[in-house]
Design a protein around this motif. Structure first.
Motif, PDB file in Angstrom:
ATOM      1  N   ALA A 299       0.874  -1.336  -0.024  1.00 54.95           N
ATOM      2  CA  ALA A 299      -0.036  -0.074  -0.005  1.00 54.95           C
ATOM      3  C   ALA A 299       0.738   1.070   0.126  1.00 54.95           C
ATOM      4  CB  ALA A 299      -0.915  -0.177   1.166  1.00 54.95           C
ATOM      5  N   GLY A 300       0.415   2.337  -0.609  1.00 58.82           N
ATOM      6  CA  GLY A 300       1.054   3.387  -0.643  1.00 58.82           C
ATOM      7  C   GLY A 300       1.527   4.074  -2.016  1.00 58.82           C
ATOM      8  N   GLY A 301       0.914   5.056  -2.652  1.00 57.07           N
ATOM      9  CA  GLY A 301       1.382   5.297  -3.700  1.00 57.07           C
ATOM     10  C   GLY A 301       1.050   4.500  -5.066  1.00 57.07           C
ATOM     11  N   ILE A 302      -0.049   3.960  -4.735  1.00 57.09           N
ATOM     12  CA  ILE A 302      -0.499   3.023  -5.928  1.00 57.09           C
ATOM     13  C   ILE A 302      -1.941   3.414  -6.232  1.00 57.09           C
ATOM     14  CG2 ILE A 302      -1.157   0.627  -6.470  1.00 57.09           C
ATOM     15  CD1 ILE A 302       0.614  -0.340  -4.337  1.00 57.09           C
ATOM     16  N   ALA A 303      -2.143   3.699  -7.574  1.00 59.89           N
ATOM     17  CA  ALA A 303      -3.196   4.317  -8.026  1.00 59.89           C
ATOM     18  C   ALA A 303      -3.674   3.796  -9.467  1.00 59.89           C
ATOM     19  CB  ALA A 303      -2.924   5.879  -8.289  1.00 59.89           C
ATOM     20  N   ASP A 304      -2.832   2.909 -10.074  1.00 56.12           N
ATOM     21  CA  ASP A 304      -3.379   2.321 -11.132  1.00 56.12           C
ATOM     22  C   ASP A 304      -2.662   0.858 -11.507  1.00 56.12           C
ATOM     23  OD1 ASP A 304      -0.571   2.681 -11.805  1.00 56.12           O
ATOM     24  OD2 ASP A 304      -0.992   4.433 -12.832  1.00 56.12           O
ATOM     25  N   GLY A 305      -3.028   0.210 -12.625  1.00 57.73           N
ATOM     26  CA  GLY A 305      -2.745  -0.985 -12.768  1.00 57.73           C
ATOM     27  C   GLY A 305      -1.095  -1.355 -12.877  1.00 57.73           C
ATOM     28  N   ARG A 306      -0.341  -0.341 -13.220  1.00 58.22           N
ATOM     29  CA  ARG A 306       1.218  -0.338 -13.195  1.00 58.22           C
ATOM     30  C   ARG A 306       1.633  -0.326 -11.781  1.00 58.22           C
ATOM     31  NH1 ARG A 306       2.820   5.470 -15.969  1.00 58.22           N
ATOM     32  NH2 ARG A 306       0.893   5.888 -14.388  1.00 58.22           N
ATOM     33  N   GLY A 307       1.006   0.488 -10.848  1.00 60.89           N
ATOM     34  CA  GLY A 307       1.394   0.313  -9.388  1.00 60.89           C
ATOM     35  C   GLY A 307       1.150  -1.198  -9.160  1.00 60.89           C
TER      36      GLY A 307
ATOM     37  N   THR B   5       5.532  -7.740  -8.737  1.00 59.52           N
ATOM     38  CA  THR B   5       6.818  -7.701  -8.830  1.00 59.52           C
ATOM     39  C   THR B   5       7.566  -7.797  -7.580  1.00 59.52           C
ATOM     40  OG1 THR B   5       6.514  -7.049 -10.911  1.00 59.52           O
ATOM     41  CG2 THR B   5       8.839  -7.248 -10.275  1.00 59.52           C
ATOM     42  N   LEU B   6       7.465  -6.996  -6.612  1.00 61.59           N
ATOM     43  CA  LEU B   6       8.366  -6.555  -5.688  1.00 61.59           C
ATOM     44  C   LEU B   6       7.913  -7.747  -4.421  1.00 61.59           C
ATOM     45  CD1 LEU B   6       8.023  -2.915  -5.162  1.00 61.59           C
ATOM     46  CD2 LEU B   6       9.983  -4.204  -5.864  1.00 61.59           C
ATOM     47  N   GLY B   7       7.064  -8.502  -4.701  1.00 62.06           N
ATOM     48  CA  GLY B   7       6.666  -9.595  -3.748  1.00 62.06           C
ATOM     49  C   GLY B   7       5.520  -9.642  -2.945  1.00 62.06           C
ATOM     50  N   ALA B   8       4.799  -8.615  -3.033  1.00 61.65           N
ATOM     51  CA  ALA B   8       3.193  -8.464  -2.534  1.00 61.65           C
ATOM     52  C   ALA B   8       2.424  -9.767  -3.582  1.00 61.65           C
ATOM     53  CB  ALA B   8       2.825  -7.110  -2.824  1.00 61.65           C
ATOM     54  N   GLN B   9       1.292  -9.781  -2.852  1.00 57.08           N
ATOM     55  CA  GLN B   9       0.311 -10.795  -3.706  1.00 57.08           C
ATOM     56  C   GLN B   9      -0.991 -10.236  -3.799  1.00 57.08           C
ATOM     57  OE1 GLN B   9      -0.127 -14.598  -1.973  1.00 57.08           O
ATOM     58  NE2 GLN B   9       2.050 -14.765  -1.324  1.00 57.08           N
ATOM     59  N   ALA B  10      -1.131  -8.833  -3.258  1.00 57.30           N
ATOM     60  CA  ALA B  10      -1.998  -7.874  -3.708  1.00 57.30           C
ATOM     61  C   ALA B  10      -1.784  -6.401  -3.224  1.00 57.30           C
ATOM     62  CB  ALA B  10      -3.477  -8.149  -2.869  1.00 57.30           C
ATOM     63  N   ALA B  11      -2.508  -5.512  -3.896  1.00 57.37           N
ATOM     64  CA  ALA B  11      -2.285  -4.081  -3.691  1.00 57.37           C
ATOM     65  C   ALA B  11      -3.333  -3.274  -3.141  1.00 57.37           C
ATOM     66  CB  ALA B  11      -1.613  -3.391  -4.951  1.00 57.37           C
ATOM     67  N   GLN B  12      -3.117  -2.590  -1.992  1.00 60.23           N
ATOM     68  CA  GLN B  12      -4.376  -1.693  -1.524  1.00 60.23           C
ATOM     69  C   GLN B  12      -4.228  -0.336  -1.990  1.00 60.23           C
ATOM     70  OE1 GLN B  12      -5.447  -2.297   2.728  1.00 60.23           O
ATOM     71  NE2 GLN B  12      -4.706   0.013   2.837  1.00 60.23           N
ATOM     72  N   LEU B  13      -5.333   0.142  -2.670  1.00 56.35           N
ATOM     73  CA  LEU B  13      -5.439   1.448  -3.139  1.00 56.35           C
ATOM     74  C   LEU B  13      -6.527   2.385  -2.215  1.00 56.35           C
ATOM     75  CD1 LEU B  13      -4.659  -0.347  -5.505  1.00 56.35           C
ATOM     76  CD2 LEU B  13      -5.647   1.540  -7.092  1.00 56.35           C
ATOM     77  N   GLY B  14      -6.090   3.587  -1.883  1.00 56.62           N
ATOM     78  CA  GLY B  14      -6.729   4.362  -1.119  1.00 56.62           C
ATOM     79  C   GLY B  14      -7.538   5.418  -1.540  1.00 56.62           C
ATOM     80  N   THR B  15      -6.549   6.603  -2.123  1.00 54.68           N
ATOM     81  CA  THR B  15      -7.004   7.578  -2.512  1.00 54.68           C
ATOM     82  C   THR B  15      -7.767   7.400  -3.956  1.00 54.68           C
ATOM     83  OG1 THR B  15      -5.087   8.803  -1.827  1.00 54.68           O
ATOM     84  CG2 THR B  15      -6.547  10.125  -3.228  1.00 54.68           C
ATOM     85  N   ALA B  16      -7.405   6.313  -4.570  1.00 51.00           N
ATOM     86  CA  ALA B  16      -8.101   6.116  -6.025  1.00 51.00           C
ATOM     87  C   ALA B  16      -9.532   5.986  -5.720  1.00 51.00           C
ATOM     88  CB  ALA B  16      -7.421   5.154  -6.486  1.00 51.00           C
TER      89      ALA B  16
END
Length: 357
Positions: free
Chosen positions: A222-230, A236-247
């Protein structure tokens, strides 16, 4: 990575896509938002830390009425900082002096001192266990072992937030099911609990692989992720999911004001700051008159949650007057890249970007 390729986190959570909606407090979460994300294959979340215990079950029921998919309820483990559980009448008057000019400006009467400034975590988590959401996510600490054991007994998955490797390792040792590695790029509060938030400012790019390489459970970035690239970068960095807040906060399904939402799509979103001025805890939002003026009066800030309690009494009048200069405008550092204003549009874009990878 295709969103349809499963992993341990997706299997545990029972979701289709590696997309988690960050939980928001202060009325910014809605049942509609959480359900919309869950219905489209992500994990919807509801930030419940400001709710009275008796309301948690009702919120869970309302979300269940809108979706049969998994969702998360979120609480703050630490409900006050040192000196933040009570004030003497003299100290109450002293704290009020910081706010008095703004109360007068908006025509708000001085509030009476409450019995408590915040609901007790112990009471809230008891109500949460009774409500039995599919996922209990939490920030600002590690719940007592008895709470985590009761979650396991009831089949409630647990997800804790870490801002440093040490915090992630503490969560892992406690036996939580998932760890949210949250970088300082994120909007809203920095949920540090082992050291001062100002001393725990790691970026998502560094924190995610550090944590993923050293804990036993799946990691959510989580943090600084706002689109599919993020999201792809997080995977790629080893996470298995991403958390999006502001988006998701920018979507019409959230509970924020139209004025805040419009600012998220404006040039103002390029200028965020970390500040304790709104609640007494460090949080990222857009700069405004409040952050600038109170920055010169840091010694006058009350501890959490008292600082936020005083500001909450000012907020209704500010919102009614269409004022954004005296309210929190939470926003992460990636906000200028936001493009979508509804959950279906955002989820569709994220899923397509992931499918193309």
């Amino acid at each position: 990575m295709s969103p349809h390729r499963t992993n341990e986190a997706l299997q545990k959570l029972g979701i289709q896509h590696p997309i988690i909606q960050g939980p928001f407090g202060g009325g910014l979460s809605t049942e509609r938002l959480a359900a919309a994300v869950s219905n489209l294959g992500g994990l919807g979340s509801y930030g419940a830390y400001q709710l009275p215990p008796e309301e948690l079950g009702r919120v869970a029921d309302r979300i269940r009425a809108l979706t049969d998919k998994p969702f998360a309820l979120n609480l703050w483990v630490s409900d006050h900082d040192a000196g933040g559980d009570a004030l003497s009448p003299e100290d109450f008057d002293r704290v009020y002096r910081l706010f008095e000019p703004y109360y007068r400006e908006l025509g708000v009467e001085k509030p009476a001192m409450p019995e408590r400034f915040h609901h007790r975590f112990e009471d809230q988590v008891e109500a949460l266990l009774e409500a039995r959401p599919p996922i209990f996510s939490f920030v600002f600490g590690v719940p007592p072992a008895s709470v985590l054991a009761e979650c396991r007994r009831k089949g409630i998955l647990t997800a804790g937030a870490a801002t440093t490797l040490a915090e992630a390792e503490a969560l892992d040792a406690a036996g939580v099911d998932l760890i949210v590695a949250t970088g300082f790029e994120a909007g809203g509060h920095r949920p540090s609990f082992l050291a001062r938030a100002e001393d725990s400012l790691m970026g998502t790019l560094a924190l995610t692989p550090l944590v993923a390489d050293r804990v036993k459970v799946p990691v959510i970035a989580a943090g600084g992720i706002a689109d599919g690239r993020g999201i792809r970068a997080a995977l790629t960095l080893g996470a298995q999911a991403a958390q999006l807040g502001t988006a998701f906060l920018a979507c019409e399904e959230s509970g924020t004001t139209d004025a805040h939402r419009e600012l998220l799509f404006s040039d103002r979103a390029k200028h965020t700051t970390l500040t304790r001025s709104f609640t007494g805890r460090l949080a990222r939002g857009m700069r405004n008159r409040w952050t600038e003026e109170v920055a010169h009066q840091l010694s006058a800030l009350a501890p959490f949650p008292i600082q936020g309690w005083f500001l909450s009494k000012l907020k209704p009048a500010a919102v009614k007057a269409g004022r954004t200069d005296l309210v929190s405008l939470w926003a992460g550092q990636a906000t200028p890249n936001l493009r979508h204003r509804t959950v279906p549009a955002l989820m569709d874009s994220l899923i397509k970007e992931l499918s193309a990878s």
